[in-house]
Design an enzyme around this catalytic site. Structure first.
Site, PDB file in Angstrom:
ATOM      1  N   GLU A 255      -7.833  44.368  10.392  1.00 58.45           N
ATOM      2  CA  GLU A 255      -7.478  43.077   9.680  1.00 58.45           C
ATOM      3  C   GLU A 255      -7.515  43.491   8.351  1.00 58.45           C
ATOM      4  O   GLU A 255      -8.433  44.089   7.691  1.00 58.45           O
ATOM      5  CB  GLU A 255      -8.362  42.101  10.086  1.00 58.45           C
ATOM      6  CG  GLU A 255      -8.144  40.610   9.406  1.00 58.45           C
ATOM      7  CD  GLU A 255      -8.851  39.670   9.669  1.00 58.45           C
ATOM      8  OE1 GLU A 255      -8.874  39.177  10.815  1.00 58.45           O
ATOM      9  OE2 GLU A 255      -9.578  38.866   8.755  1.00 58.45           O
TER      10      GLU A 255
ATOM     11  N   THR B  95      -4.325  38.237   6.835  1.00 59.50           N
ATOM     12  CA  THR B  95      -4.792  36.946   6.770  1.00 59.50           C
ATOM     13  C   THR B  95      -3.786  36.096   5.977  1.00 59.50           C
ATOM     14  O   THR B  95      -3.299  36.654   5.212  1.00 59.50           O
ATOM     15  CB  THR B  95      -6.238  36.786   6.347  1.00 59.50           C
ATOM     16  OG1 THR B  95      -6.121  37.236   4.948  1.00 59.50           O
ATOM     17  CG2 THR B  95      -7.079  37.704   7.376  1.00 59.50           C
ATOM     18  N   TYR B  96      -4.288  34.624   6.201  1.00 58.15           N
ATOM     19  CA  TYR B  96      -3.516  33.812   5.363  1.00 58.15           C
ATOM     20  C   TYR B  96      -4.326  33.000   4.287  1.00 58.15           C
ATOM     21  O   TYR B  96      -5.291  32.367   4.936  1.00 58.15           O
ATOM     22  CB  TYR B  96      -2.970  32.874   6.507  1.00 58.15           C
ATOM     23  CG  TYR B  96      -1.744  32.017   6.028  1.00 58.15           C
ATOM     24  CD1 TYR B  96      -0.592  32.389   5.615  1.00 58.15           C
ATOM     25  CD2 TYR B  96      -1.952  30.485   5.902  1.00 58.15           C
ATOM     26  CE1 TYR B  96       0.675  31.448   5.487  1.00 58.15           C
ATOM     27  CE2 TYR B  96      -0.997  29.752   5.503  1.00 58.15           C
ATOM     28  CZ  TYR B  96       0.249  30.133   5.283  1.00 58.15           C
ATOM     29  OH  TYR B  96       1.221  29.265   4.834  1.00 58.15           O
TER      30      TYR B  96
ATOM     31  N   ASP C   6      -9.954  26.864   7.385  1.00 59.50           N
ATOM     32  CA  ASP C   6     -10.996  26.325   6.555  1.00 59.50           C
ATOM     33  C   ASP C   6     -10.618  25.264   5.628  1.00 59.50           C
ATOM     34  O   ASP C   6      -9.282  25.359   5.284  1.00 59.50           O
ATOM     35  CB  ASP C   6     -11.847  27.193   6.040  1.00 59.50           C
ATOM     36  CG  ASP C   6     -12.823  28.013   6.954  1.00 59.50           C
ATOM     37  OD1 ASP C   6     -13.278  27.486   7.975  1.00 59.50           O
ATOM     38  OD2 ASP C   6     -12.720  29.185   6.884  1.00 59.50           O
TER      39      ASP C   6
ATOM     40  N   ALA D 250      -6.137  23.720  15.852  1.00 54.81           N
ATOM     41  CA  ALA D 250      -5.345  24.688  16.141  1.00 54.81           C
ATOM     42  C   ALA D 250      -4.369  24.574  17.542  1.00 54.81           C
ATOM     43  O   ALA D 250      -3.394  25.191  17.679  1.00 54.81           O
ATOM     44  CB  ALA D 250      -6.287  25.946  16.335  1.00 54.81           C
TER      45      ALA D 250
ATOM     46  N   HIS E  63     -18.007  27.756  17.025  1.00 56.77           N
ATOM     47  CA  HIS E  63     -17.529  27.607  15.601  1.00 56.77           C
ATOM     48  C   HIS E  63     -18.676  26.772  14.830  1.00 56.77           C
ATOM     49  O   HIS E  63     -19.302  25.920  15.543  1.00 56.77           O
ATOM     50  CB  HIS E  63     -16.431  26.750  15.957  1.00 56.77           C
ATOM     51  CG  HIS E  63     -15.921  26.550  14.495  1.00 56.77           C
ATOM     52  ND1 HIS E  63     -15.791  25.161  13.895  1.00 56.77           N
ATOM     53  CD2 HIS E  63     -14.812  27.275  13.556  1.00 56.77           C
ATOM     54  CE1 HIS E  63     -14.962  25.293  12.511  1.00 56.77           C
ATOM     55  NE2 HIS E  63     -14.620  26.576  12.548  1.00 56.77           N
TER      56      HIS E  63
ATOM     57  N   GLN F 262     -22.207  40.852   0.369  1.00 52.47           N
ATOM     58  CA  GLN F 262     -21.171  40.496   1.199  1.00 52.47           C
ATOM     59  C   GLN F 262     -21.475  40.068   2.490  1.00 52.47           C
ATOM     60  O   GLN F 262     -20.813  38.940   3.147  1.00 52.47           O
ATOM     61  CB  GLN F 262     -19.968  41.552   0.935  1.00 52.47           C
ATOM     62  CG  GLN F 262     -19.061  41.592   1.822  1.00 52.47           C
ATOM     63  CD  GLN F 262     -18.572  43.031   2.412  1.00 52.47           C
ATOM     64  OE1 GLN F 262     -19.662  43.679   3.122  1.00 52.47           O
ATOM     65  NE2 GLN F 262     -17.564  43.501   2.382  1.00 52.47           N
TER      66      GLN F 262
HETATM   67  P1  FAD Z   1      -9.889  24.920  15.790  1.00 47.94           P
HETATM   68  O1  FAD Z   1      -9.792  25.763  16.969  1.00 47.94           O
HETATM   69  O2  FAD Z   1      -8.770  23.967  15.572  1.00 47.94           O
HETATM   70  O3  FAD Z   1     -11.305  24.680  15.816  1.00 47.94           O
HETATM   71  C1  FAD Z   1     -11.899  23.882  14.751  1.00 47.94           C
HETATM   72  C2  FAD Z   1     -12.985  23.213  15.158  1.00 47.94           C
HETATM   73  O4  FAD Z   1     -12.393  21.887  15.701  1.00 47.94           O
HETATM   74  C3  FAD Z   1     -14.078  23.814  16.022  1.00 47.94           C
HETATM   75  O5  FAD Z   1     -15.281  23.290  15.899  1.00 47.94           O
HETATM   76  C4  FAD Z   1     -13.573  23.304  17.491  1.00 47.94           C
HETATM   77  O6  FAD Z   1     -14.551  22.992  18.650  1.00 47.94           O
HETATM   78  C5  FAD Z   1     -13.020  21.850  17.104  1.00 47.94           C
HETATM   79  N1  FAD Z   1     -11.852  21.342  17.879  1.00 47.94           N
HETATM   80  C6  FAD Z   1     -10.741  22.394  18.109  1.00 47.94           C
HETATM   81  N2  FAD Z   1      -9.807  21.598  18.830  1.00 47.94           N
HETATM   82  C7  FAD Z   1     -10.243  20.202  19.043  1.00 47.94           C
HETATM   83  C8  FAD Z   1      -9.822  19.201  19.270  1.00 47.94           C
HETATM   84  N3  FAD Z   1      -8.476  19.088  20.067  1.00 47.94           N
HETATM   85  N4  FAD Z   1     -10.433  18.022  19.394  1.00 47.94           N
HETATM   86  C9  FAD Z   1     -11.738  18.016  18.895  1.00 47.94           C
HETATM   87  N5  FAD Z   1     -12.372  19.039  18.193  1.00 47.94           N
HETATM   88  C10 FAD Z   1     -11.451  20.222  18.195  1.00 47.94           C
HETATM   89  N6  FAD Z   1      -9.030  31.360   8.020  1.00 47.94           N
HETATM   90  C11 FAD Z   1      -7.987  31.308   6.973  1.00 47.94           C
HETATM   91  O7  FAD Z   1      -7.927  30.392   6.211  1.00 47.94           O
HETATM   92  N7  FAD Z   1      -6.946  32.355   7.039  1.00 47.94           N
HETATM   93  C12 FAD Z   1      -6.945  33.358   7.919  1.00 47.94           C
HETATM   94  O8  FAD Z   1      -6.136  34.105   7.917  1.00 47.94           O
HETATM   95  C13 FAD Z   1      -8.075  33.456   8.958  1.00 47.94           C
HETATM   96  N8  FAD Z   1      -8.203  34.272   9.949  1.00 47.94           N
HETATM   97  C14 FAD Z   1      -9.141  34.143  10.953  1.00 47.94           C
HETATM   98  C15 FAD Z   1      -9.048  35.206  11.919  1.00 47.94           C
HETATM   99  C16 FAD Z   1      -9.871  35.114  12.742  1.00 47.94           C
HETATM  100  C17 FAD Z   1     -10.001  36.154  14.032  1.00 47.94           C
HETATM  101  C18 FAD Z   1     -10.877  34.004  12.806  1.00 47.94           C
HETATM  102  C19 FAD Z   1     -12.130  34.361  14.035  1.00 47.94           C
HETATM  103  C20 FAD Z   1     -11.036  33.141  12.109  1.00 47.94           C
HETATM  104  C21 FAD Z   1     -10.157  33.338  10.848  1.00 47.94           C
HETATM  105  N9  FAD Z   1     -10.135  32.244   9.896  1.00 47.94           N
HETATM  106  C22 FAD Z   1      -9.010  32.417   8.714  1.00 47.94           C
HETATM  107  C23 FAD Z   1     -11.046  31.360  10.031  1.00 47.94           C
HETATM  108  C24 FAD Z   1     -10.658  29.855  10.643  1.00 47.94           C
HETATM  109  O9  FAD Z   1      -9.523  29.346   9.797  1.00 47.94           O
HETATM  110  C25 FAD Z   1     -11.744  28.961  10.489  1.00 47.94           C
HETATM  111  O10 FAD Z   1     -12.875  29.417  11.358  1.00 47.94           O
HETATM  112  C26 FAD Z   1     -11.667  27.623  10.705  1.00 47.94           C
HETATM  113  O11 FAD Z   1     -12.710  26.816  10.458  1.00 47.94           O
HETATM  114  C27 FAD Z   1     -11.188  27.169  12.277  1.00 47.94           C
HETATM  115  O12 FAD Z   1     -10.030  27.774  12.543  1.00 47.94           O
HETATM  116  P2  FAD Z   1      -9.871  27.525  14.353  1.00 47.94           P
HETATM  117  O13 FAD Z   1      -8.198  28.030  14.336  1.00 47.94           O
HETATM  118  O14 FAD Z   1     -10.686  28.149  15.117  1.00 47.94           O
HETATM  119  O15 FAD Z   1      -9.834  25.843  14.507  1.00 47.94           O
END
Ligand code: FAD
Length: 286
Positions: free
Chosen positions: A17, A48-49, A109, A127, A151, A214
């Protein structure tokens, strides 16, 4: 090639990454890093974005360059932050124009200075909604994030796992995990995922600690526990940058060896835009 199809052809994928640098001058050095990472024959590079919008254009530019100039497969990250469905549609069109076939679909985030994710009007709250939208658009292999320790916002591990299943049911092809320092957390997460019916590959994300500050910042941002033995060691080496880096790479290598022995379907190394640590880990594994 779509990442989904890689898993039909091979048992194990290697990926790195990278992130868009915030300082303009650092982009050249990122491209040198990517060139060095290329020599390790990864199956794909993920880009990453940016959360707040500032580095988004750069994310797409870098992802396109990895695909079209470095001729490597790319996994472009995409978040729902500050984006409506129309915005996302336009980005998907850009990905298509750039011949990019793989997306890591994330909620993202909250932008800097905000502590709660707020859905943009006409956008997505989670997501799984983004996965569904990308899937309906067609043409992409879709990955999502998984959290071996749950999470940070989730009420508990099981609730988060149920939400991971929603993402998978919406059309996810593979999962890449958040960094973790205790492999038992990954194994528990993988076992429970299988028990609740998740059948897509789960790729562990490995983060070599390179400096004390870090490591603490990243672990606290994503809620990863630093085991007490590791914590004591990096605290002791806090003022010795070379030694802490050496130890961080050794620790990550031991994690990676154990994961490959225990059936991991790939390794995703958080390179922090450096090639040396990734190279050390890959060389030790081969
Ligand atoms: P979700 O899967 O939507 O989950 C977020 C929270 O909501 C969780 O607590 C989950 O349990 C809850 N949830 C999910 N779906 C529902 C639903 N339908 N109803 C109710 N609750 C729900 N961030 C960036 O800004 N840019 C990046 O490029 C980036 N790359 C990443 C790469 C990896 C491999 C990882 C592990 C993380 C990355 N992140 C990145 C961080 C990520 O954006 C954060 O962890 C963010 O807080 C959650 O994103 P998610 O897609 O997991 O969210």
């Amino acid at each position: 090639m779509k990442i989904r199809d890689m898993f039909f052809k091979k048992d194990f994928t290697l990926s790195f990454e990278v992130f868009p640098p915030t300082r303009e001058g650092d982009i050249k050095s990122l491209y040198s890093t990517i060139q060095e990472l290329r020599e390790l024959n990864p199956d794909f590079i993920s880009v990453t974005y940016g959360a707040g919008g500032s580095t988004r254009g750069k994310s797409i530019e870098i992802a396109s360059k990895v695909k079209n100039e470095f001729n490597m497969e790319v996994l472009a990250h995409l978040t729902c932050v500050q984006s409506s469905k129309d915005d996302i549609s336009r980005i998907l069109d850009e990905f298509k124009k750039g011949n990019m076939k793989n997306i890591l679909a994330l909620r993202g985030d909250p932008p800097n200075g905000e502590n709660k994710f707020i859905k943009t009007e006409g956008g997505f709250g989670y997501a799984n909604e983004l996965v569904e939208f990308i899937k309906s658009n067609g043409g992409f292999s879709i990955g999502v994030a998984g959290y071996p320790e749950g999470h940070i916002e989730a009420p508990n591990f099981e609730a988060d796992l149920a939400n991971l299943k929603r993402k998978v049911d919406a059309g996810t092809d593979f999962i890449i995990t958040q960094l973790f320092f205790n492999n038992e957390d990954f194994y528990r997460f993988r076992d429970r995922s299988v028990e609740i019916g998740i059948r897509v590959p789960i790729i562990p994300g490995i983060f070599p600690i390179l400096n004390y500050k870090q490591a603490c910042r990243i672990a606290s941002l994503c809620g990863a526990k630093i085991p007490s033995k590791l914590d004591r060691k990096i605290l002791k080496l806090k003022e010795k940058p070379e030694e802490i880096e050496k130890y961080g790479i050794e620790y990550a290598t031991i994690q990676a060896e154990d994961l490959t022995k225990n059936g991991a379907q790939g390794l995703h190394i958080y390179s922090m835009n450096r090639s040396y640590p990734a190279k050390r880990i890959v060389v030790e594994l081969s």
